[in-house]
Design an enzyme around this catalytic site. Structure first.
Site, mmCIF file in Angstrom:
data_model
loop_
_atom_site.group_PDB
_atom_site.id
_atom_site.type_symbol
_atom_site.label_atom_id
_atom_site.label_comp_id
_atom_site.label_asym_id
_atom_site.label_seq_id
_atom_site.Cartn_x
_atom_site.Cartn_y
_atom_site.Cartn_z
ATOM 1 N N GLU A 214 -52.077 16.306 20.594
ATOM 2 C CA GLU A 214 -52.566 17.331 19.666
ATOM 3 C C GLU A 214 -53.927 16.915 19.131
ATOM 4 O O GLU A 214 -54.375 15.775 19.367
ATOM 5 C CB GLU A 214 -51.560 17.545 18.524
ATOM 6 N N HIS B 17 -54.066 25.963 9.515
ATOM 7 C CA HIS B 17 -53.851 25.751 10.950
ATOM 8 C C HIS B 17 -54.772 26.695 11.693
ATOM 9 O O HIS B 17 -54.838 27.887 11.366
ATOM 10 C CB HIS B 17 -52.388 26.018 11.320
ATOM 11 N N ARG C 29 -58.094 19.544 12.853
ATOM 12 C CA ARG C 29 -57.895 20.917 12.394
ATOM 13 C C ARG C 29 -58.962 21.470 11.471
ATOM 14 O O ARG C 29 -59.287 22.648 11.513
ATOM 15 C CB ARG C 29 -56.580 20.970 11.617
ATOM 16 N N HIS D 31 -51.411 26.391 5.961
ATOM 17 C CA HIS D 31 -50.355 25.712 6.720
ATOM 18 C C HIS D 31 -49.721 24.555 5.969
ATOM 19 O O HIS D 31 -48.509 24.376 6.001
ATOM 20 C CB HIS D 31 -50.986 25.214 8.019
ATOM 21 N N ARG E 259 -54.870 16.134 7.117
ATOM 22 C CA ARG E 259 -53.726 15.535 7.825
ATOM 23 C C ARG E 259 -53.899 15.612 9.335
ATOM 24 O O ARG E 259 -54.250 16.657 9.885
ATOM 25 C CB ARG E 259 -52.448 16.282 7.440
HETATM 26 P P1 FAD Z 1 -39.285 21.505 3.641
HETATM 27 O O1 FAD Z 1 -38.808 21.282 4.997
HETATM 28 O O2 FAD Z 1 -40.195 22.656 3.429
HETATM 29 O O3 FAD Z 1 -38.025 21.692 2.675
HETATM 30 C C1 FAD Z 1 -38.198 22.125 1.343
HETATM 31 C C2 FAD Z 1 -36.846 22.411 0.733
HETATM 32 O O4 FAD Z 1 -36.980 22.507 -0.679
HETATM 33 C C3 FAD Z 1 -36.210 23.714 1.183
HETATM 34 O O5 FAD Z 1 -34.844 23.481 1.398
HETATM 35 C C4 FAD Z 1 -36.357 24.630 -0.031
HETATM 36 O O6 FAD Z 1 -35.365 25.614 -0.158
HETATM 37 C C5 FAD Z 1 -36.232 23.610 -1.135
HETATM 38 N N1 FAD Z 1 -36.778 24.050 -2.420
HETATM 39 C C6 FAD Z 1 -38.056 24.319 -2.729
HETATM 40 N N2 FAD Z 1 -38.156 24.655 -4.027
HETATM 41 C C7 FAD Z 1 -36.910 24.602 -4.537
HETATM 42 C C8 FAD Z 1 -36.346 24.862 -5.809
HETATM 43 N N3 FAD Z 1 -37.085 25.273 -6.859
HETATM 44 N N4 FAD Z 1 -35.014 24.706 -5.977
HETATM 45 C C9 FAD Z 1 -34.220 24.330 -4.944
HETATM 46 N N5 FAD Z 1 -34.695 24.077 -3.714
HETATM 47 C C10 FAD Z 1 -36.025 24.211 -3.518
HETATM 48 N N6 FAD Z 1 -45.388 18.924 10.805
HETATM 49 C C11 FAD Z 1 -45.348 18.020 11.804
HETATM 50 O O7 FAD Z 1 -45.400 16.808 11.547
HETATM 51 N N7 FAD Z 1 -45.226 18.419 13.107
HETATM 52 C C12 FAD Z 1 -45.167 19.744 13.453
HETATM 53 O O8 FAD Z 1 -45.043 20.070 14.624
HETATM 54 C C13 FAD Z 1 -45.251 20.710 12.427
HETATM 55 N N8 FAD Z 1 -45.239 22.030 12.722
HETATM 56 C C14 FAD Z 1 -45.210 22.931 11.703
HETATM 57 C C15 FAD Z 1 -45.106 24.292 12.015
HETATM 58 C C16 FAD Z 1 -44.990 25.224 10.999
HETATM 59 C C17 FAD Z 1 -44.904 26.684 11.340
HETATM 60 C C18 FAD Z 1 -44.975 24.798 9.648
HETATM 61 C C19 FAD Z 1 -44.829 25.786 8.538
HETATM 62 C C20 FAD Z 1 -45.105 23.452 9.340
HETATM 63 C C21 FAD Z 1 -45.224 22.507 10.352
HETATM 64 N N9 FAD Z 1 -45.349 21.155 10.070
HETATM 65 C C22 FAD Z 1 -45.325 20.250 11.082
HETATM 66 C C23 FAD Z 1 -45.290 20.664 8.690
HETATM 67 C C24 FAD Z 1 -43.868 20.160 8.394
HETATM 68 O O9 FAD Z 1 -42.940 21.017 9.010
HETATM 69 C C25 FAD Z 1 -43.573 20.118 6.920
HETATM 70 O O10 FAD Z 1 -44.622 19.533 6.216
HETATM 71 C C26 FAD Z 1 -42.304 19.302 6.665
HETATM 72 O O11 FAD Z 1 -41.259 19.796 7.456
HETATM 73 C C27 FAD Z 1 -41.939 19.345 5.206
HETATM 74 O O12 FAD Z 1 -40.640 18.829 5.044
HETATM 75 P P2 FAD Z 1 -40.053 18.708 3.578
HETATM 76 O O13 FAD Z 1 -38.686 18.146 3.720
HETATM 77 O O14 FAD Z 1 -41.013 18.011 2.714
HETATM 78 O O15 FAD Z 1 -40.000 20.222 3.036
HETATM 79 C C1 SIN Z 2 -48.346 22.484 15.601
HETATM 80 O O1 SIN Z 2 -47.398 22.478 16.376
HETATM 81 O O2 SIN Z 2 -49.489 22.856 15.895
HETATM 82 C C2 SIN Z 2 -48.123 22.041 14.194
HETATM 83 C C3 SIN Z 2 -48.259 20.598 14.109
HETATM 84 C C4 SIN Z 2 -48.431 20.157 12.679
HETATM 85 O O3 SIN Z 2 -48.560 20.960 11.759
HETATM 86 O O4 SIN Z 2 -48.466 18.943 12.488
#
Ligand code: FAD
Ligand code: SIN
Length: 527
Positions: free
Chosen positions: A113, A241, A288, A349, A384
């Site tokens: 990537e 993104h 990015r 993103h 990032r």
């Molecule tokens: P999340 O997975 O967002 O979980 C947050 C949780 O908190 C959820 O369960 C939500 O309901 C809960 N929550 C929030 N507020 C409250 C509240 N007030 N009360 C109760 N619950 C609450 N990163 C990579 O490294 N590689 C990738 O390929 C990649 N692709 C991506 C593609 C997309 C489309 C997106 C959107 C993001 C991508 N990212 C990627 C970024 C990555 O997915 C996220 O940064 C990461 O998954 C965040 O994980 P997390 O556990 O911190 O939060």
């Molecule tokens: C992607 O698949 O392009 C997302 C990867 C990332 O957000 O790290």
């Protein structure tokens, strides 16, 4: 109503669930999630998770790629720690049942990537996040010590403030005793008391009209910690993104993974001309911030609504095999990715800043840890590197769990915490007062606080936000609490921090680009 747990986890994404699994053998755990357990940014992740596996890759290359993307603001010690910890945490994910794609010889099928000097992204087709979420949810549901509370919305963390103690700014002994949470189905506020609380509530993409983030990403954790006088930093660094599918009115915007460019996809303007060579020698695979800014400029110069991603020259069978979900999605809109251009546009993103944590995931508030997208660890700096976010989430969940397990027994439940104080009679309000303000906030951020900023735009956004802030606070004081109202309030809070941080950064760096300051060497774009 009161509930009591050794460990209280806000959020069911990778950060929250992996922390829960890592502490659950030693105490009772509650996981709160505001919709269902699967609806997280994690579930939407496509490209994969970065880690060094085989030669010619090595730790130093991953470290240098991360630091280069971060544009001088990464904490090198943190970068080294995360990169070195990556293989062990990948192993843990596999142990929990996650499948990463492998080649015929059994080796991981590694993708590449933007900003990576080697192919080092472990992935499961183009739906890596869904696979990780599936495996973790299964494990969590099997664990007898973990209770999952779906449709519970955390309103505020509980501190001395709720005991009537005046907590001053920078007061050093703030303690977290749990959270007040709205049981959405019963419309009741429940007091959750804990020895340790983990804030893993994810990002804040919904500040913007166009985002890849699902609706849950409203910055609740950052707002809660800021209100409780914790430290929040680096908020100006919002990552866009470069390539979300141009399909107006679809929310969230469907992502066209950067891994497609890693596979050979090329960005072109609508008339079929390449343009990335004008901006960076890494062309379509530059980091990015550079790609998103270049697309933004090309669209503005030409008056176009999107650019194209061209994959027509790639082996069709191979392309469809690697990106089955992107293929299906495009097909559903009449786009054949092997024969047609894919229309793409940048979308909000990821938030690089957030709740400041140390290397053990500790916030400045005692008994409160944080991990995942809601945090600022020092790994990402000003931008990032792709696929470093899932890695950060699982590494910091691990570090925090280790630290918490060594300390949680010394903390008592605080029995003096009162029930939620509703501050008098509340009345239902017209929902339109909230939904319209929500849209206005998104407009303000999309237009004034986007990929390209200026001092005037930032000042204007602050003025506009202030009006909505006062209106929303008045609503909050007197109306029946709803998720929509609380999310709006949190978005305003987080938005304020983004604008203020952007105003303070009087230079161009990483994701923060302000036309009133001279371009850096990396940014050869003039608006
Ligand atoms: P999340 O997975 O967002 O979980 C947050 C949780 O908190 C959820 O369960 C939500 O309901 C809960 N929550 C929030 N507020 C409250 C509240 N007030 N009360 C109760 N619950 C609450 N990163 C990579 O490294 N590689 C990738 O390929 C990649 N692709 C991506 C593609 C997309 C489309 C997106 C959107 C993001 C991508 N990212 C990627 C970024 C990555 O997915 C996220 O940064 C990461 O998954 C965040 O994980 P997390 O556990 O911190 O939060
Ligand atoms: C992607 O698949 O392009 C997302 C990867 C990332 O957000 O790290």
């Amino acid at each position: 109503m009161k509930k009591q747990y050794d460990f209280l986890v806000i959020g069911s994404g990778l950060a929250g669930l992996s922390f829960a699994l890592k502490v659950a053998d030693k105490g009772k755990v509650a996981v709160l999630t505001k919709t269902n357990i699967h609806e997280t940014n994690t579930s939407y992740a496509q490209g994969g998770i970065a880690a060094v596996t085989y030669k010619p890759d090595n730790y130093e290359k991953h470290i240098q790629d991360t630091m280069k993307a971060g544009d001088g603001l990464c904490n090198e010690e943190v970068v080294r720690m995360v990169v070195n910890e990556a293989p062990a945490q990948i192993h843990e994910l596999i142990n929990w049942g996650t499948h990463f794609d492998r080649e015929k010889n059994g080796k991981f099928d590694l993708a590449r990537e933007g900003g990576h000097s080697e192919s080092r992204i472990l992935h499961h087709k183009d739906d890596t996040g869904k696979e990780i979420q599936r495996a973790l949810v299964k494990r969590v549901k099997q664990h007898p010590n973990i209770d999952v509370y779906e449709h519970f919305f955390a309103l505020d963390i509980i501190t001395q403030h709720h005991l009537g103690v005046l907590v001053k700014w920078r007061y050093t002994n703030i303690e977290c005793y749990g959270v007040y949470a709205l049981d959405i189905r019963k419309q009741k506020i429940v007091k959750f008391l804990s020895r340790i609380t983990m804030m893993s509530s994810g990002g804040t993409g919904n500040l913007y009209s166009t985002t890849t983030n699902p609706a849950i990403a409203t910055g609740d954790g950052i707002a809660m910690v800021y209100r409780a006088k914790g430290t929040v930093e680096n908020m100006e660094f919002v990552q866009f993104h470069p390539t979300s599918l141009f399909n107006p009115n679809e929310r969230p915007s469907f992502l066209i993974s950067e891994a497609i460019r890693g596979h050979g996809g090329i960005l072109k303007t609508i008339d079929g001309k390449e343009f990335m060579h004008k901006y960076d020698k890494r062309r379509s695979l530059a980091p990015r911030d550079i790609v998103a800014r270049a697309i933004d400029l090309e669209m503005k110069l030409r008056g176009d609504d999107y650019v194209y991603l061209d994959c027509r020259h790639l082996n069709a069978k191979d392309l469809v095999k690697h990106f089955p979900n992107i293929n299906d999605k495009c097909k559903s809109l009449g786009i054949d990715i092997t024969k047609d251009f894919i229309p793409v546009v940048p979308a909000a993103h990821y938030l690089c800043g957030g709740i400041k944590v140390d290397r053990d995931g500790c916030t400045v508030i005692n008994r409160l840890y944080a991990a995942g997208e809601t945090t600022s660890t020092g790994l990402h700096g000003a931008n990032r590197l792709a696929s470093n976010s899932l890695l950060e989430a699982v590494v910091y969940a691990h570090k925090a769990a280790k630290h918490a397990l060594n300390h949680f027994k010394k903390y008592e439940f605080n029995k003096q915490i009162p029930d939620w104080n509703d501050h008098g009679v509340r009345h239902p309000e017209e929902m339109v007062l909230i939904t319209q303000s929500y849209k206005e906030v998104q407009q303000i951020f999309s237009v004034y606080v986007g990929i390209v900023r200026s001092n005037l735009r930032l000042k204007r956004s602050l003025d506009r936000l202030e009006t909505i802030f006062h209106e929303t606070e008045r609503l909050y004081q007197k109306s029946v609490l709803s998720v929509q109202l609380c999310e709006l309030r949190n978005l305003i809070n987080v938005g304020y921090l983004i604008i203020k941080s952007a105003m303070h950064r009087e230079e161009n760096r990483g994701l923060h680009y302000n036309i009133d300051y001279p371009p850096t060497d990396e940014i050869k774009i003039s608006y």
